[in-house]
Design an enzyme around this catalytic site. Structure first.
Site, PDB file in Angstrom:
ATOM      1  N   LYS A   1       0.888  -1.118   0.047  1.00 21.85           N
ATOM      2  CA  LYS A   1       0.076   0.005  -0.095  1.00 21.85           C
ATOM      3  C   LYS A   1       1.063   1.294   0.038  1.00 21.85           C
ATOM      4  CE  LYS A   1      -2.480  -0.630   3.885  1.00 21.85           C
ATOM      5  NZ  LYS A   1      -1.902  -2.269   4.223  1.00 21.85           N
TER       6      LYS A   1
ATOM      7  N   ASP B   1      -9.563  -6.233  10.306  1.00 21.08           N
ATOM      8  CA  ASP B   1      -8.560  -6.182  11.593  1.00 21.08           C
ATOM      9  C   ASP B   1      -9.462  -5.207  12.621  1.00 21.08           C
ATOM     10  OD1 ASP B   1      -6.684  -7.282  10.134  1.00 21.08           O
ATOM     11  OD2 ASP B   1      -5.219  -5.603  10.098  1.00 21.08           O
TER      12      ASP B   1
ATOM     13  N   THR C   1     -10.545 -10.990  -3.289  1.00 21.16           N
ATOM     14  CA  THR C   1     -10.751  -9.574  -3.730  1.00 21.16           C
ATOM     15  C   THR C   1     -12.291  -9.240  -3.512  1.00 21.16           C
ATOM     16  OG1 THR C   1      -9.006  -9.180  -5.215  1.00 21.16           O
ATOM     17  CG2 THR C   1     -10.857  -7.708  -5.487  1.00 21.16           C
ATOM     18  N   GLN C   2     -13.117 -10.397  -3.867  1.00 20.50           N
ATOM     19  CA  GLN C   2     -14.548  -9.935  -3.772  1.00 20.50           C
ATOM     20  C   GLN C   2     -14.863  -9.970  -2.301  1.00 20.50           C
ATOM     21  OE1 GLN C   2     -16.829 -13.139  -5.906  1.00 20.50           O
ATOM     22  NE2 GLN C   2     -15.061 -12.924  -7.331  1.00 20.50           N
TER      23      GLN C   2
ATOM     24  N   GLY D   1      22.690   1.024  14.142  1.00 24.98           N
ATOM     25  CA  GLY D   1      22.089  -0.205  14.806  1.00 24.98           C
ATOM     26  C   GLY D   1      22.399   0.043  16.327  1.00 24.98           C
TER      27      GLY D   1
ATOM     28  N   CYS E   1      26.689   6.453  11.091  1.00 24.97           N
ATOM     29  CA  CYS E   1      25.981   6.333  12.415  1.00 24.97           C
ATOM     30  C   CYS E   1      26.870   5.408  13.275  1.00 24.97           C
ATOM     31  CB  CYS E   1      24.443   6.180  12.631  1.00 24.97           C
ATOM     32  SG  CYS E   1      23.855   6.694  14.423  1.00 24.97           S
TER      33      CYS E   1
ATOM     34  N   ARG F   1      22.361   8.222  20.473  1.00 17.54           N
ATOM     35  CA  ARG F   1      22.439   8.347  21.824  1.00 17.54           C
ATOM     36  C   ARG F   1      24.040   8.628  22.214  1.00 17.54           C
ATOM     37  NH1 ARG F   1      17.967   5.296  23.092  1.00 17.54           N
ATOM     38  NH2 ARG F   1      16.434   6.458  24.078  1.00 17.54           N
TER      39      ARG F   1
ATOM     40  N   HIS G   1      22.732  10.134   9.414  1.00 20.02           N
ATOM     41  CA  HIS G   1      22.014   9.182   8.638  1.00 20.02           C
ATOM     42  C   HIS G   1      21.636   9.772   7.199  1.00 20.02           C
ATOM     43  CE1 HIS G   1      21.168   5.703  11.351  1.00 20.02           C
ATOM     44  NE2 HIS G   1      21.251   6.499  12.087  1.00 20.02           N
TER      45      HIS G   1
ATOM     46  N   GLU H   1      21.063   8.778   4.394  1.00 17.50           N
ATOM     47  CA  GLU H   1      20.204   7.685   3.539  1.00 17.50           C
ATOM     48  C   GLU H   1      18.762   8.317   3.786  1.00 17.50           C
ATOM     49  OE1 GLU H   1      20.427   5.352   7.483  1.00 17.50           O
ATOM     50  OE2 GLU H   1      21.547   6.855   6.343  1.00 17.50           O
TER      51      GLU H   1
END
Length: 546
Positions: free
Chosen positions: A16, A147, A191-192, A358, A385, A469, A519, A521
């Site tokens: 999505k 859901d 789908t239906q 990480g 990082c 941190r 970061h 990216e």
């Protein structure tokens, strides 16, 4: 404002986010002011405390919000900085409703899901659009229809059509049509059922988009249209493609952009899709190829490094090259039984090495060995990082004579804590939203590789996003410099952070050894690749020819 709500059915992880971002790209290519909102029904306040293995990467916005990775897709596809408040969670909504109840804002009313929770959801959606100054707001509702966690959000978006008018609201439903090889047929029943479930909560989709392995044949499209009461020309096939940047082109070719214009009463505009056409051409027909080894510990879950992978793709586009990723599990390299010869054997085939960010001690010694290999072999290296902190630890141990050097994060009793907790973190007790987050400035030193990469060879200030941190310990910077390490970027004097803290490092004489505390990216785009990533790919290509 116009509102486009994207819901999903059958199964999660259908894409999505990519579908929403691709539609946003088509609208942006028509000149509209667009923003995007991601609704996550989980009770967490944000994605900052969630495991990457469970949820993928935590994307950080310029304002410092820790968000779902789909916000990163929106930023890359829309070429926009998504403003704060654009990742709405159940936790945020209920926290605010309870705060208002305690403050007496509801004037002794019985506080209920309808209208109080749904009103708060609608307020947040509208506020996100207003903050962005948007003409069109794309809202992706996480999870799948059915859901239990999604019900308040579905009720809220149902009310939008009554609040805003039919001409200002569009519902797009994304579902799955599986292909059964045993019977050689596409199955439309899921789908239906999914559309029927959506209708049961009062929402009739204006557009049905179908995920499938291959493009749906016309007879299947007609069948879906008939059973879902959606016009045949409003059923779109989102089939598998070689790269997500093909999705906007595939959807535009089917007429999605024109259909949205018709439903929302927008002016017909011919889109400028040159960026996507050029990107896809380079991805499919690159002049060269390189292999980049990513030494990380979440290698079994590539979505944990989604922005890194996309940044390498962007850097490849800028250098007319295909970037192949070689996943290297840092935990394997950390195994004491793995010899230096084994490390060389695992990394020798790579044209460049990237050590990502990480948290936690797992795999750390393996990352240090990867950084050492890159330094000693002359292999282009980029540290992000934690990857910069790893490079500093490795340099301190093997070049600066600081035996046992480590980070306080991994060994609080280390004799040389060359990486230590930031002063303002010492009193922090909580976990969520307490790191240094969002855009922070970096002063780059004249004549350094990093200054050249950012286009300020005479030195200057640039901004990148942060999420950490720990810092390089200022008590050791002079010893590291004396041993030959170049501290090429530092923090200027800004409120809440002392001047001179290490932002970037590099090693002189090395073909490419660059590392950042930031970061970068998170700011990379297909049309504007991150400078350190573009530099890594260029250096890797140059190394091939050396």
């Amino acid at each position: 404002m116009k509102y486009i709500f994207v819901t999903g059915g059958v199964v999660s992880s259908l894409g999505k986010g990519v579908a929403s971002a691709s539609l946003g790209a088509l609208l942006r290519a028509r000149g509209y002011k667009v923003t995007a909102v991601k609704i996550d029904p989980y009770i967490n306040i944000d994605a900052g405390t969630m495991r990457p293995y469970e949820h993928g990467e935590c994307f950080v916005t310029a304002s410092g919000a820790e968000t779902d990775l789909d916000i990163g897709n929106y930023e890359r596809f829309l070429d926009l900085d998504i403003p704060a408040g654009s990742n709405i969670t159940t936790g945020q909504v209920y926290q605010e409703v309870i705060r208002k109840e305690r403050a007496g804002d509801y004037l002794s009313q019985t506080v209920q899901v309808i209208p109080h929770v749904t009103d708060e959801i609608k307020r947040r959606v509208r506020a996100a659009g207003e903050r962005a100054g948007a003409e069109i707001v794309l809202i992706e509702v996480g999870g799948t229809v059915g859901d239990i966690e999604s019900l308040p959000f579905l009720e809220a978006i149902r009310q939008f059509k009554f609040d805003e008018g039919d001409e200002n609201v569009l519902y797009l439903h994304l579902t799955l049509v599986p292909y059964l090889g045993t019977s050689n047929e596409f199955k439309t029943k899921p789908t239906q059922h999914s559309v029927a479930e959506l209708r049961s909560v009062g929402i009739s989709p204006d557009i049905v988009m179908v995920r499938s392995k291959e493009k749906l044949p016309p007879e299947i499209t007609r069948k879906i249209a008939a059973f879902t009461s959606v016009r045949e020309n409003r059923v779109f096939s989102s089939f598998d493609v070689s790269h997500v940047y093909e999705v906007p082109l595939a959807l535009e070719e089917q007429g999605l952009g024109k259909t949205v214009e018709d439903i929302l009463g927008l002016e017909r505009i011919h889109p400028n899709l040159g960026v996507w056409q050029n990107a896809v051409k380079t991805i499919k027909q690159p002049a060269r190829e390189v292999t980049i080894a990513i030494a990380g510990k979440y290698t079994a879950m590539p979505d944990a490094y989604l922005s890194l992978m996309e940044s390498l793709t962007h850097a490849g586009i800028a250098n007319d090259a295909k970037v192949n990723i070689q996943w290297v599990n840092a935990e394997d390299l950390a195994d004491p039984s793995v010899t230096d010869a084994d490390v060389r054997a695992r990394l020798d085939g790579a044209d460049g090495i990237l050590v990502p960010g990480g948290f936690g001690i797992r795999g750390i010694e393996g990352k240090i060995r990867a950084a050492q290999y890159a330094r000693e072999s002359g292999t282009p290296y980029l540290g992000i990082c934690l990857g910069m902190q790893i490079a500093v630890i490795e340099y301190a141990r093997h070049k600066a004579g600081l035996d046992g050097a480590n980070s306080a994060e991994f060994d609080e009793y280390a004799p040389h804590k060359v990486i230590d907790l930031m002063p303002e973190q010492l009193e922090v007790a909580g976990m969520g939203g307490t790191m240094r987050l969002g855009d922070w400035p970096m002063d780059l030193q004249a004549g350094t590789k990093i200054a050249e990469l950012y286009g300020v060879p005479q030195g200057g200030t640039v901004r990148e996003r942060h999420r950490h941190r720990f810092e390089v310990n200022p008590a050791y910077t002079q010893q590291l410099k004396d041993a030959g390490l170049v501290i090429s970027g530092v923090t200027p004097g800004v409120e809440g952070r002392g001047a001179g803290l290490v932002e970037t490092i590099e090693i002189p004489g090395h073909p490419y050894f660059v590392a950042l505390q930031a970061h970068p990216e998170f700011k990379s785009r297909p049309m504007r690749p991150s400078p350190p990533f573009a530099g890594l790919i260029k250096a890797a290509l140059d190394a091939q020819q050396a």
